[in-house]
Design a protein around this motif. Structure first.
Motif, PDB file in Angstrom:
ATOM      1  N   VAL A 362       0.827  -1.208   0.000  1.00  0.00           N
ATOM      2  CA  VAL A 362       0.000   0.000   0.000  1.00  0.00           C
ATOM      3  C   VAL A 362       0.860   1.256   0.000  1.00  0.00           C
ATOM      4  O   VAL A 362       0.332   2.362   0.078  1.00  0.00           O
ATOM      5  CB  VAL A 362      -0.968   0.016   1.206  1.00  0.00           C
ATOM      6  N   LEU A 363       2.172   1.094  -0.097  1.00  0.00           N
ATOM      7  CA  LEU A 363       3.052   2.241  -0.289  1.00  0.00           C
ATOM      8  C   LEU A 363       2.814   2.800  -1.694  1.00  0.00           C
ATOM      9  O   LEU A 363       2.887   2.064  -2.684  1.00  0.00           O
ATOM     10  CB  LEU A 363       4.517   1.828  -0.160  1.00  0.00           C
ATOM     11  N   SER A 364       2.557   4.088  -1.793  1.00  0.00           N
ATOM     12  CA  SER A 364       2.291   4.693  -3.094  1.00  0.00           C
ATOM     13  C   SER A 364       3.443   4.483  -4.060  1.00  0.00           C
ATOM     14  O   SER A 364       3.239   4.329  -5.265  1.00  0.00           O
ATOM     15  CB  SER A 364       2.019   6.192  -2.928  1.00  0.00           C
ATOM     16  N   SER A 365       4.665   4.440  -3.544  1.00  0.00           N
ATOM     17  CA  SER A 365       5.836   4.285  -4.405  1.00  0.00           C
ATOM     18  C   SER A 365       5.948   2.894  -5.009  1.00  0.00           C
ATOM     19  O   SER A 365       6.688   2.696  -5.976  1.00  0.00           O
ATOM     20  CB  SER A 365       7.105   4.597  -3.612  1.00  0.00           C
ATOM     21  N   LEU A 366       5.215   1.906  -4.464  1.00  0.00           N
ATOM     22  CA  LEU A 366       5.302   0.535  -4.966  1.00  0.00           C
ATOM     23  C   LEU A 366       4.046   0.059  -5.682  1.00  0.00           C
ATOM     24  O   LEU A 366       4.091  -0.917  -6.425  1.00  0.00           O
ATOM     25  CB  LEU A 366       5.598  -0.430  -3.818  1.00  0.00           C
ATOM     26  N   VAL A 367       2.926   0.718  -5.460  1.00  0.00           N
ATOM     27  CA  VAL A 367       1.675   0.292  -6.084  1.00  0.00           C
ATOM     28  C   VAL A 367       1.807   0.336  -7.600  1.00  0.00           C
ATOM     29  O   VAL A 367       2.193   1.340  -8.181  1.00  0.00           O
ATOM     30  CB  VAL A 367       0.500   1.177  -5.623  1.00  0.00           C
ATOM     31  N   GLY A 368       1.514  -0.774  -8.248  1.00  0.00           N
ATOM     32  CA  GLY A 368       1.608  -0.844  -9.696  1.00  0.00           C
ATOM     33  C   GLY A 368       3.009  -1.064 -10.233  1.00  0.00           C
ATOM     34  O   GLY A 368       3.217  -1.069 -11.454  1.00  0.00           O
ATOM     35  N   SER A 369       3.977  -1.277  -9.353  1.00  0.00           N
ATOM     36  CA  SER A 369       5.357  -1.473  -9.793  1.00  0.00           C
ATOM     37  C   SER A 369       5.503  -2.747 -10.612  1.00  0.00           C
ATOM     38  O   SER A 369       4.918  -3.784 -10.296  1.00  0.00           O
ATOM     39  CB  SER A 369       6.282  -1.539  -8.573  1.00  0.00           C
ATOM     40  N   ASP A 370       6.312  -2.678 -11.664  1.00  0.00           N
ATOM     41  CA  ASP A 370       6.593  -3.855 -12.484  1.00  0.00           C
ATOM     42  C   ASP A 370       7.446  -4.878 -11.736  1.00  0.00           C
ATOM     43  O   ASP A 370       7.578  -6.016 -12.176  1.00  0.00           O
ATOM     44  CB  ASP A 370       7.309  -3.437 -13.772  1.00  0.00           C
ATOM     45  N   GLU A 371       8.038  -4.465 -10.623  1.00  0.00           N
ATOM     46  CA  GLU A 371       8.905  -5.352  -9.857  1.00  0.00           C
ATOM     47  C   GLU A 371       8.120  -6.284  -8.929  1.00  0.00           C
ATOM     48  O   GLU A 371       8.678  -7.225  -8.378  1.00  0.00           O
ATOM     49  CB  GLU A 371       9.893  -4.532  -9.024  1.00  0.00           C
ATOM     50  N   LEU A 372       6.830  -6.021  -8.758  1.00  0.00           N
ATOM     51  CA  LEU A 372       6.042  -6.860  -7.862  1.00  0.00           C
ATOM     52  C   LEU A 372       5.897  -8.273  -8.427  1.00  0.00           C
ATOM     53  O   LEU A 372       5.751  -8.444  -9.641  1.00  0.00           O
ATOM     54  CB  LEU A 372       4.661  -6.244  -7.642  1.00  0.00           C
ATOM     55  N   PRO A 373       5.923  -9.288  -7.589  1.00  0.00           N
ATOM     56  CA  PRO A 373       5.800 -10.674  -8.067  1.00  0.00           C
ATOM     57  C   PRO A 373       4.424 -10.930  -8.670  1.00  0.00           C
ATOM     58  O   PRO A 373       3.444 -10.263  -8.341  1.00  0.00           O
ATOM     59  CB  PRO A 373       6.017 -11.510  -6.804  1.00  0.00           C
ATOM     60  N   LYS A 374       4.373 -11.943  -9.549  1.00  0.00           N
ATOM     61  CA  LYS A 374       3.155 -12.178 -10.321  1.00  0.00           C
ATOM     62  C   LYS A 374       1.946 -12.534  -9.470  1.00  0.00           C
ATOM     63  O   LYS A 374       0.819 -12.231  -9.837  1.00  0.00           O
ATOM     64  CB  LYS A 374       3.389 -13.273 -11.364  1.00  0.00           C
ATOM     65  N   GLN A 375       2.148 -13.172  -8.308  1.00  0.00           N
ATOM     66  CA  GLN A 375       1.003 -13.579  -7.508  1.00  0.00           C
ATOM     67  C   GLN A 375       0.308 -12.398  -6.843  1.00  0.00           C
ATOM     68  O   GLN A 375      -0.837 -12.504  -6.386  1.00  0.00           O
ATOM     69  CB  GLN A 375       1.398 -14.615  -6.443  1.00  0.00           C
ATOM     70  N   VAL A 376       0.997 -11.256  -6.763  1.00  0.00           N
ATOM     71  CA  VAL A 376       0.404 -10.082  -6.123  1.00  0.00           C
ATOM     72  C   VAL A 376      -0.656  -9.444  -7.010  1.00  0.00           C
ATOM     73  O   VAL A 376      -1.657  -8.922  -6.528  1.00  0.00           O
ATOM     74  CB  VAL A 376       1.498  -9.068  -5.753  1.00  0.00           C
ATOM     75  N   LYS A 377      -0.457  -9.489  -8.324  1.00  0.00           N
ATOM     76  CA  LYS A 377      -1.366  -8.793  -9.245  1.00  0.00           C
ATOM     77  C   LYS A 377      -2.809  -9.266  -9.122  1.00  0.00           C
ATOM     78  O   LYS A 377      -3.724  -8.438  -8.990  1.00  0.00           O
ATOM     79  CB  LYS A 377      -0.876  -8.939 -10.687  1.00  0.00           C
ATOM     80  N   PRO A 378      -3.106 -10.584  -9.168  1.00  0.00           N
ATOM     81  CA  PRO A 378      -4.511 -10.995  -9.035  1.00  0.00           C
ATOM     82  C   PRO A 378      -5.118 -10.648  -7.680  1.00  0.00           C
ATOM     83  O   PRO A 378      -6.303 -10.312  -7.605  1.00  0.00           O
ATOM     84  CB  PRO A 378      -4.473 -12.507  -9.258  1.00  0.00           C
TER      85      PRO A 378
END
Length: 432
Positions: A362-378
Motif C-alpha cells: 500500500v506504499l504509493s511508491s510501490l503500487v503498480g510497480s513492475d517489480e512486484l511478483p506475479k502472484q500479487v497482481k490478481p
C-alpha cells in the motif's frame, strides 16, 4: 474479521527457511519532524539507496518495546528477521511475540494499559477499539505522512479524524488453483464447477475445492448480487437477511459446498489444498507461505464471475495499531513508534513480504510497480473488486453471529433464509 482468519493457519505446516533481512534491508535517513514522501525517492539525505524507511533515531533516550502479531508458522521467520534488522540499525530495541488469540489478548491487556505497545491486525477493529479506549491517536507524533500510502490504506487507519495506526499491506480472498490438476483459470463460476466435478473424488481423498466457510471468506458471494452485511449509510444498516444476501448464500451453497470437504472450518479446508489434494482454493495472501513451504504447484487468479452478479469480497488493510500504552510519551513509546514507521515505509521489506507471502503493498511508491511478483497482481485486482470491511464499532457484533449462521446453513441445520433471519435477530439484540 473472524478472529481465526490468521491464527488457525499456524496449524497448517511447519516453519520454512526464509532469508534473513538484516543484510538486505536498508533505511532512508530522515530528519526529525519531516515526513516520508510518496514517489520513488530512494536516496534520502544520507544517500543510501538500498531502500526507503524512516530512521529510528531520536533526540531522546533509547527504549525497548514489545510488539504482538499473529502469524502462520511459515511467516514468522520473516517477521523475526525484520525485527532483527531494525534492532541492528537502531538505538531502540524491539522484541516480538506471536499471539494465538489476538482479540482475547488485546481486550484483556490493553484496557489496563498493559501488554505490547503495538500489535498487528486488520483494520476492522479501528472504530471499536478506539471507542473502547484500547488504541489512541498519534497523528501529532508521526514522522510519516499518510500521503505515503494509498488513499484506501490511509483511510483505513483513521477513525473520526484520529490516526490509530499505520498500514503496511492490503488483503482479500481470491481463487488459487493447483496447476497439477487445472490447466487454466476459470473465468466464470460455471467453468469452475465443471473443473471441480472432474477432480472431486472424496473416496480417494481428492476434492474440487478447499474453502473455509466463514463470513470473511463467503462475503464475495453474499455480496455478489447487491447484498451486504452491514452499512451504516443504508437503511437498514444490517443487510445479512435481506433478499439479495440470502440469494448469495444460496448460490455459494449450491455451487461450492458439493465439492468441499464436509467440515467447513478453516483447518480441514485449508489442509486439503495444502496437501495437493484439491483443485481449487479460496484463500488469502497469508496462505501462500504455507503453500510454498509445502511445495504445492499453484497459480493465483481473480474470482470467477457468477451469472447475474459480480464477486464483491470484503477487503482488509493490515496495520500496526497504536495501543493505549503509547499515550505515555516515554522511550518505550518512541521505540514502538519508530519501529512502526520503519516497518511500513521500508520498500525492501515490503517487497520481501510481497515475494514471500503475496502481501499487497500500500506504499504509493510501490503500487503498480513492475517489480512486484506475479502472484500479487490478481490479489490486487480482487481488492479493487471488493469492499473495505466496515470499521464501525457495531460490525464487531456481526462477525461471530454470522459465523454461526453460515455453519448452520452449511450443515443443513437451517435453511439459508432461516439461518440469516435468526442471525439478524441475535445481532440486533446484541446491539441493544
Amino acid at each position: 474479521m473472524p478472529t481465526n482468519r490468521r491464527t488457525v493457519l499456524k496449524q497448517i505446516g511447519g516453519a520454512s527457511a526464509v532469508a534473513a533481512l538484516a543484510g538486505c534491508i536498508g533505511v532512508q535517513q530522515q530528519g526529525s519532524g519531516g515526513s516520508t514522501q510518496s514517489g520513488d525517492n530512494r536516496s534520502g539525505s544520507s544517500g543510501n539507496t538500498s531502500g526507503t524507511g524512516t530512521t529510528s533515531g531520536s533526540a531522546g533516550p533509547s527504549g525497548s518495546a514489545k510488539v504482538w502479531y499473529s502469524l502462520p508458522k511459515p511467516e514468522i521467520p520473516l517477521r523475526k528477521s525484520a525485527i532483527e534488522a531494525f534492532n541492528a540499525q537502531s538505538e531502540h530495541t524491539i522484541s516480538g511475540a506471536d499471539i494465538s488469540d489476538m482479540q482475547k489478548k488485546t481486550t484483556s491487556a490493553l484496557p489496563a494499559g498493559q501488554g505490547a505497545k503495538t500489535f498487528e491486525w486488520a483494520h476492522d477493529w479501528v472504530g471499536d477499539y478506539f471507542q473502547r479506549g484500547f488504541v489512541v491517536d498519534q497523528s501529532d507524533k508521526l514522522d510519516v505522512s499518510l500521503d505515503t500510502f494509498t488513499s484506501a490504506a490511509a483511510g483505513a487507519v483513521q477513525f473520526e479524524g484520529n490516526v490509530v495506526g499505520l498500514p503496511h499491506s492490503a488483503e482479500t480472498v481470491t481463487l488459487i488453483y493447483n496447476t497439477d490438476m487445472v490447466d487454466e483459470a476459470p473465468k466464470t463460476v460455471a467453468d469452475m464447477v465443471s473443473a471441480m466435478k472432474e477432480h472431486h473424488d472424496p473416496s480417494n481423498g481428492t476434492y474440487g475445492l478447499s474453502y473455509p466457510f466463514d463470513p470473511y471468506y463467503t462475503s464475495a458471494w453474499l455480496q455478489a448480487f447487491g447484498g451486504y452485511y452491514f452499512d451504516p449509510e443504508k437503511d437498514p444498516m444490517l443487510g445479512i437477511n435481506r433478499k439479495k444476501a440470502v440469494r448469495g448464500l444460496e448460490f455459494a451453497l449450491e455451487n461450492f459446498k458439493p465439492y468441499m470437504p464436509t467440515d467447513p472450518k478453516y483447518e480441514p479446508q485449508a489442509a486439503a489444498f495444502a496437501a495437493g489434494n484439491a483443485a481449487f482454493a479460496f484463500n488469502g495472501p497469508w496462505y501462500l507461505a504455507t503453500l510454498n513451504e509445502k511445495g504445492v504447484n499453484y497459480e493465483v487468479t481473480t474470482l470467477p464471475k457468477p451469472e447475474g452478479g459480480d464477486p464483491n469480497p470484503y477487503t482488509g488493510i493490515t496495520m500496526w495499531y497504536f495501543t493505549k500504552g503509547m499515550k505515555k510519551d516515554n522511550a518505550a513509546t518512541e521505540a514502538a513508534r519508530r519501529f512502526i514507521e520503519w516497518y511500513v515505509t521500508n520498500e525492501d521489506h515490503i517487497m520481501k513480504l510481497a515475494e514471500e507471502q503475496g502481501a499487497i503493498p500500500v506504499l504509493s511508491s510501490l503500487v503498480g510497480s513492475d517489480e512486484l511478483p506475479k502472484q500479487v497482481k490478481p490479489f490486487s485486482q480482487t481488492v479493487k473488486q471488493g469492499t473495505p470491511m466496515p470499521t464501525h464499532p457495531k460490525m464487531n457484533k456481526v462477525w461471530p453471529t454470522m459465523k454461526t449462521a453460515l455453519i448452520k446453513a452449511f450443515n443443513g441445520n437451517a435453511s439459508p433464509k432461516a439461518a440469516l433471519d435468526q442471525a439478524a435477530k441475535t445481532i440486533h439484540s446484541n446491539w441493544e
